[in-house]
Design an enzyme around this catalytic site. Sequence first.
Site, PDB file in Angstrom:
ATOM      1  N   ASN A   1     -10.662  -2.611  -5.807  1.00  0.00           N
ATOM      2  CA  ASN A   1      -9.848  -1.647  -6.566  1.00  0.00           C
ATOM      3  C   ASN A   1     -10.436  -1.369  -7.961  1.00  0.00           C
ATOM      4  OD1 ASN A   1      -6.659  -2.845  -5.235  1.00  0.00           O
ATOM      5  ND2 ASN A   1      -7.986  -1.221  -4.478  1.00  0.00           N
TER       6      ASN A   1
ATOM      7  N   ASP B   1       0.831  -1.207   0.000  1.00  0.00           N
ATOM      8  CA  ASP B   1       0.000   0.000   0.000  1.00  0.00           C
ATOM      9  C   ASP B   1       0.869   1.261   0.000  1.00  0.00           C
ATOM     10  OD1 ASP B   1      -2.344   1.439   0.031  1.00  0.00           O
ATOM     11  OD2 ASP B   1      -2.588   1.356   2.204  1.00  0.00           O
TER      12      ASP B   1
HETATM   13  C1  FPP Z   1      -5.123  -2.580  -0.088  1.00  0.00           C
HETATM   14  O1  FPP Z   1      -5.436  -1.271  -0.002  1.00  0.00           O
HETATM   15  C2  FPP Z   1      -3.936  -2.674  -0.943  1.00  0.00           C
HETATM   16  C3  FPP Z   1      -3.935  -3.334  -2.110  1.00  0.00           C
HETATM   17  C4  FPP Z   1      -5.085  -4.098  -2.605  1.00  0.00           C
HETATM   18  C5  FPP Z   1      -2.730  -3.284  -2.944  1.00  0.00           C
HETATM   19  C6  FPP Z   1      -2.949  -2.243  -3.981  1.00  0.00           C
HETATM   20  C7  FPP Z   1      -1.718  -2.095  -4.825  1.00  0.00           C
HETATM   21  C8  FPP Z   1      -1.778  -1.623  -6.059  1.00  0.00           C
HETATM   22  C9  FPP Z   1      -3.069  -1.262  -6.692  1.00  0.00           C
HETATM   23  C10 FPP Z   1      -0.550  -1.426  -6.872  1.00  0.00           C
HETATM   24  C11 FPP Z   1       0.139  -2.717  -7.179  1.00  0.00           C
HETATM   25  C12 FPP Z   1       0.636  -2.761  -8.530  1.00  0.00           C
HETATM   26  C13 FPP Z   1       1.931  -3.015  -8.887  1.00  0.00           C
HETATM   27  C14 FPP Z   1       2.184  -3.406 -10.258  1.00  0.00           C
HETATM   28  C15 FPP Z   1       3.085  -2.885  -7.967  1.00  0.00           C
HETATM   29  P1  FPP Z   1      -6.713  -0.596  -0.654  1.00  0.00           P
HETATM   30  O2  FPP Z   1      -6.293   0.767  -1.059  1.00  0.00           O
HETATM   31  O3  FPP Z   1      -7.299  -1.470  -1.687  1.00  0.00           O
HETATM   32  O4  FPP Z   1      -7.700  -0.615   0.582  1.00  0.00           O
HETATM   33  P2  FPP Z   1      -8.229   0.588   1.493  1.00  0.00           P
HETATM   34  O5  FPP Z   1      -9.203   1.337   0.645  1.00  0.00           O
HETATM   35  O6  FPP Z   1      -8.827  -0.108   2.671  1.00  0.00           O
HETATM   36  O7  FPP Z   1      -7.033   1.414   1.888  1.00  0.00           O
END
Ligand code: FPP
Length: 242
Positions: A80, A32
Amino acid sequence: MRRKAKQTETEEAGIREVVEKSGLRHIAFIMDGNGRWAKAKGMPREFGHIAGAGVMKKIVRYCRDIGIKYYTIYAFSTENMKRPQHEIEAIFTLLLKTVNEAMDEENVEFRFIGDIDALGEKIASKCHELEEKKAGGAVRLNIAFNYGGRDEIVRSVNRLIAEGRTEVTEQDISDHTDTRDCPDPDLIIRTGNEMRLSNFLLWQSAYSELYFSDRMWPDFTTEDVDQAVREFAKRTRRWGGV
Ligand code: FPP
Protein backbone atom coordinates in the site's frame (compact mmCIF):
# COMPACT_ATOMS: atom_id res chain seq x y z
CA MET A 1 -37.26 0.14 21.15
CA ARG A 2 -36.96 -1.98 24.30
CA ARG A 3 -38.18 -5.06 22.44
CA LYS A 4 -35.56 -4.51 19.71
CA ALA A 5 -32.76 -4.20 22.28
CA LYS A 6 -33.90 -7.43 23.92
CA GLN A 7 -34.05 -9.24 20.60
CA THR A 8 -30.53 -8.07 19.79
CA GLU A 9 -29.28 -9.39 23.14
CA THR A 10 -30.83 -12.79 22.40
CA GLU A 11 -29.27 -12.88 18.96
CA GLU A 12 -25.90 -11.97 20.44
CA ALA A 13 -26.18 -14.77 23.00
CA GLY A 14 -27.02 -17.16 20.12
CA ILE A 15 -23.98 -16.21 18.13
CA ARG A 16 -21.77 -16.46 21.23
CA GLU A 17 -22.86 -20.08 21.51
CA VAL A 18 -22.04 -20.69 17.83
CA VAL A 19 -18.58 -19.18 18.39
CA GLU A 20 -17.96 -21.38 21.40
CA LYS A 21 -19.22 -24.63 19.85
CA SER A 22 -17.41 -24.11 16.55
CA GLY A 23 -14.05 -23.61 18.27
CA LEU A 24 -13.59 -20.27 16.54
CA ARG A 25 -10.76 -18.49 18.33
CA HIS A 26 -9.14 -16.21 15.79
CA ILE A 27 -10.80 -14.14 13.03
CA ALA A 28 -8.77 -12.03 10.62
CA PHE A 29 -10.31 -9.25 8.52
CA ILE A 30 -9.18 -7.78 5.22
CA MET A 31 -10.92 -4.41 5.32
CA ASP A 32 -11.22 -3.79 1.60
CA GLY A 33 -13.41 -1.35 -0.32
CA ASN A 34 -13.16 1.99 1.51
CA GLY A 35 -11.90 3.83 -1.57
CA ARG A 36 -14.46 2.32 -3.95
CA TRP A 37 -17.25 3.03 -1.43
CA ALA A 38 -16.24 6.70 -1.33
CA LYS A 39 -15.83 6.93 -5.11
CA ALA A 40 -19.36 5.59 -5.63
CA LYS A 41 -20.56 8.51 -3.53
CA GLY A 42 -18.47 11.02 -5.48
CA MET A 43 -16.21 11.57 -2.48
CA PRO A 44 -12.41 11.37 -2.01
CA ARG A 45 -10.93 8.02 -0.91
CA GLU A 46 -10.03 9.50 2.49
CA PHE A 47 -13.76 9.88 3.17
CA GLY A 48 -14.07 6.09 2.80
CA HIS A 49 -11.21 5.51 5.23
CA ILE A 50 -12.90 7.71 7.85
CA ALA A 51 -16.11 5.69 7.48
CA GLY A 52 -14.04 2.48 7.52
CA ALA A 53 -12.35 3.47 10.77
CA GLY A 54 -15.77 3.82 12.43
CA VAL A 55 -16.75 0.36 11.23
CA MET A 56 -13.44 -1.03 12.48
CA LYS A 57 -14.24 0.19 16.02
CA LYS A 58 -17.72 -1.31 15.88
CA ILE A 59 -16.53 -4.68 14.60
CA VAL A 60 -13.70 -4.89 17.16
CA ARG A 61 -16.15 -4.31 20.00
CA TYR A 62 -18.64 -6.80 18.59
CA CYS A 63 -16.06 -9.55 18.11
CA ARG A 64 -14.99 -9.12 21.73
CA ASP A 65 -18.61 -9.28 22.88
CA ILE A 66 -19.38 -12.51 21.04
CA GLY A 67 -16.38 -14.25 22.53
CA ILE A 68 -13.66 -14.07 19.90
CA LYS A 69 -10.36 -14.16 21.77
CA TYR A 70 -8.01 -13.16 18.93
CA TYR A 71 -8.59 -10.97 15.96
CA THR A 72 -6.35 -9.45 13.34
CA ILE A 73 -7.14 -6.51 11.10
CA TYR A 74 -5.33 -5.75 7.85
CA ALA A 75 -5.00 -2.00 7.96
CA PHE A 76 -2.08 -1.26 5.66
CA SER A 77 0.10 -3.55 3.57
CA THR A 78 3.75 -3.17 2.57
CA GLU A 79 2.42 -2.79 -1.00
CA ASN A 80 0.00 0.00 0.00
CA MET A 81 3.10 2.25 0.09
CA LYS A 82 2.50 2.54 -3.68
CA ARG A 83 -0.56 4.70 -3.00
CA PRO A 84 -0.45 8.50 -3.28
CA GLN A 85 1.39 10.18 -0.40
CA HIS A 86 -1.65 12.18 0.76
CA GLU A 87 -3.70 8.97 1.08
CA ILE A 88 -0.90 7.20 2.98
CA GLU A 89 -0.61 10.09 5.43
CA ALA A 90 -4.38 10.22 5.92
CA ILE A 91 -4.51 6.46 6.66
CA PHE A 92 -1.60 6.61 9.14
CA THR A 93 -3.10 9.52 11.06
CA LEU A 94 -6.55 7.99 11.10
CA LEU A 95 -5.33 4.56 12.11
CA LEU A 96 -3.31 5.77 15.09
CA LYS A 97 -6.15 8.05 16.20
CA THR A 98 -8.72 5.24 15.87
CA VAL A 99 -6.58 2.78 17.78
CA ASN A 100 -6.01 5.29 20.55
CA GLU A 101 -9.70 6.16 20.90
CA ALA A 102 -11.21 2.74 20.36
CA MET A 103 -9.02 0.85 22.72
CA ASP A 104 -9.36 3.25 25.63
CA GLU A 105 -12.73 1.96 26.67
CA GLU A 106 -12.30 -1.70 25.64
CA ASN A 107 -10.71 -4.54 27.50
CA VAL A 108 -8.53 -5.32 24.52
CA GLU A 109 -4.80 -5.93 24.39
CA PHE A 110 -3.40 -5.01 21.04
CA ARG A 111 -0.23 -5.29 19.00
CA PHE A 112 0.88 -3.88 15.73
CA ILE A 113 2.15 -6.59 13.42
CA GLY A 114 4.26 -5.80 10.38
CA ASP A 115 7.47 -3.90 9.82
CA ILE A 116 6.67 -0.98 12.11
CA ASP A 117 10.32 0.05 12.48
CA ALA A 118 10.53 0.72 8.72
CA LEU A 119 7.92 3.47 9.15
CA GLY A 120 10.45 5.70 10.88
CA GLU A 121 11.23 6.53 14.48
CA LYS A 122 8.26 8.86 15.05
CA ILE A 123 5.52 6.43 13.96
CA ALA A 124 7.27 3.37 15.41
CA SER A 125 7.60 4.93 18.86
CA LYS A 126 3.95 6.05 18.76
CA CYS A 127 2.91 2.45 17.96
CA HIS A 128 5.05 1.01 20.77
CA GLU A 129 3.72 3.62 23.18
CA LEU A 130 0.12 2.68 22.29
CA GLU A 131 0.89 -1.02 22.72
CA GLU A 132 2.37 -0.51 26.17
CA LYS A 133 -0.50 1.70 27.28
CA LYS A 134 -3.08 -0.96 26.43
CA ALA A 135 -1.20 -4.11 27.43
CA GLY A 136 -2.99 -6.83 29.39
CA GLY A 137 -6.56 -6.98 28.03
CA ALA A 138 -8.78 -10.05 28.03
CA VAL A 139 -8.74 -10.39 24.26
CA ARG A 140 -6.08 -9.72 21.66
CA LEU A 141 -6.29 -7.50 18.61
CA ASN A 142 -3.48 -7.46 16.06
CA ILE A 143 -3.32 -4.51 13.72
CA ALA A 144 -1.43 -5.34 10.56
CA PHE A 145 0.33 -2.10 9.70
CA ASN A 146 3.02 -1.96 7.02
CA TYR A 147 2.42 -5.69 6.95
CA GLY A 148 3.24 -8.18 4.19
CA GLY A 149 3.02 -11.95 4.56
CA ARG A 150 6.16 -12.58 2.53
CA ASP A 151 7.99 -9.81 4.37
CA GLU A 152 7.00 -11.39 7.68
CA ILE A 153 8.36 -14.81 6.64
CA VAL A 154 11.66 -13.18 5.59
CA ARG A 155 11.87 -11.27 8.89
CA SER A 156 11.18 -14.51 10.81
CA VAL A 157 13.96 -16.34 9.01
CA ASN A 158 16.31 -13.41 9.55
CA ARG A 159 15.58 -13.51 13.28
CA LEU A 160 16.54 -17.19 13.26
CA ILE A 161 19.74 -16.44 11.34
CA ALA A 162 20.55 -13.71 13.87
CA GLU A 163 20.21 -16.37 16.59
CA GLY A 164 22.86 -18.39 14.76
CA ARG A 165 20.57 -21.02 13.21
CA THR A 166 21.62 -22.71 9.98
CA GLU A 167 18.65 -25.06 9.70
CA VAL A 168 15.04 -24.42 10.71
CA THR A 169 11.75 -26.25 11.19
CA GLU A 170 8.18 -25.09 10.48
CA GLN A 171 7.71 -24.63 14.20
CA ASP A 172 10.81 -22.40 14.37
CA ILE A 173 9.37 -20.12 11.69
CA SER A 174 5.95 -20.03 13.42
CA ASP A 175 7.70 -19.17 16.67
CA HIS A 176 9.42 -16.16 15.05
CA THR A 177 6.46 -14.65 13.18
CA ASP A 178 4.79 -11.45 14.38
CA THR A 179 1.81 -13.51 15.60
CA ARG A 180 3.93 -16.07 17.48
CA ASP A 181 1.82 -15.78 20.64
CA CYS A 182 -1.54 -16.26 18.83
CA PRO A 183 -3.19 -19.33 17.30
CA ASP A 184 -3.37 -19.31 13.49
CA PRO A 185 -6.53 -17.63 12.15
CA ASP A 186 -9.48 -20.00 11.94
CA LEU A 187 -11.41 -17.68 9.66
CA ILE A 188 -10.30 -14.93 7.28
CA ILE A 189 -13.00 -12.53 6.11
CA ARG A 190 -12.38 -10.23 3.14
CA THR A 191 -14.84 -7.53 2.18
CA GLY A 192 -14.87 -5.56 -1.07
CA ASN A 193 -15.85 -8.34 -3.48
CA GLU A 194 -12.29 -9.48 -4.19
CA MET A 195 -11.26 -13.09 -3.71
CA ARG A 196 -7.62 -13.04 -2.82
CA LEU A 197 -5.36 -12.75 0.23
CA SER A 198 -3.21 -9.87 -1.06
CA ASN A 199 -0.16 -10.95 0.95
CA PHE A 200 -2.04 -11.31 4.26
CA LEU A 201 -0.97 -13.91 6.86
CA LEU A 202 0.49 -16.20 4.18
CA TRP A 203 2.25 -18.45 6.70
CA GLN A 204 -0.60 -18.57 9.21
CA SER A 205 -3.45 -19.09 6.70
CA ALA A 206 -2.40 -22.60 5.61
CA TYR A 207 -5.63 -24.08 7.03
CA SER A 208 -7.77 -20.99 7.56
CA GLU A 209 -11.34 -20.98 6.29
CA LEU A 210 -11.89 -18.13 3.82
CA TYR A 211 -15.03 -16.03 3.60
CA PHE A 212 -15.58 -13.34 0.98
CA SER A 213 -18.21 -10.63 1.28
CA ASP A 214 -19.30 -8.44 -1.60
CA ARG A 215 -19.95 -5.55 0.79
CA MET A 216 -17.50 -2.67 0.81
CA TRP A 217 -15.89 -2.38 4.27
CA PRO A 218 -17.82 0.79 5.34
CA ASP A 219 -21.07 -1.13 4.73
CA PHE A 220 -19.97 -4.21 6.69
CA THR A 221 -22.15 -4.82 9.76
CA THR A 222 -22.25 -6.98 12.86
CA GLU A 223 -24.96 -9.06 11.11
CA ASP A 224 -22.40 -9.77 8.38
CA VAL A 225 -20.00 -11.00 11.07
CA ASP A 226 -22.78 -13.32 12.32
CA GLN A 227 -23.34 -14.65 8.81
CA ALA A 228 -19.63 -15.40 8.38
CA VAL A 229 -19.44 -17.07 11.80
CA ARG A 230 -22.47 -19.27 11.02
CA GLU A 231 -20.94 -20.23 7.67
CA PHE A 232 -17.67 -21.09 9.45
CA ALA A 233 -19.56 -23.31 11.91
CA LYS A 234 -20.93 -25.36 8.97
CA ARG A 235 -17.53 -25.98 7.39
CA THR A 236 -15.74 -29.31 7.84
CA ARG A 237 -12.07 -28.82 8.64
CA ARG A 238 -9.99 -31.86 7.82
CA TRP A 239 -6.44 -30.47 8.14
CA GLY A 240 -5.40 -32.85 5.37
CA GLY A 241 -6.85 -35.89 7.15
CA VAL A 242 -10.03 -37.81 6.34
C1 FPP B 1 -5.81 -5.54 0.81
O1 FPP B 1 -6.14 -4.99 -0.38
C2 FPP B 1 -6.47 -4.73 1.84
C3 FPP B 1 -5.78 -4.06 2.78
C4 FPP B 1 -4.32 -4.14 2.92
C5 FPP B 1 -6.52 -3.20 3.71
C6 FPP B 1 -6.41 -1.81 3.20
C7 FPP B 1 -7.21 -0.88 4.07
C8 FPP B 1 -6.93 0.41 4.15
C9 FPP B 1 -5.78 1.00 3.42
C10 FPP B 1 -7.75 1.33 4.97
C11 FPP B 1 -7.67 1.01 6.43
C12 FPP B 1 -7.60 2.20 7.24
C13 FPP B 1 -8.45 2.51 8.27
C14 FPP B 1 -8.01 3.52 9.21
C15 FPP B 1 -9.79 1.91 8.45
P1 FPP B 1 -5.13 -4.22 -1.33
O2 FPP B 1 -5.92 -3.14 -1.97
O3 FPP B 1 -3.91 -3.83 -0.60
O4 FPP B 1 -4.73 -5.39 -2.31
P2 FPP B 1 -5.12 -5.62 -3.85
O5 FPP B 1 -4.33 -4.61 -4.62
O6 FPP B 1 -4.73 -7.04 -4.09
O7 FPP B 1 -6.61 -5.42 -3.97
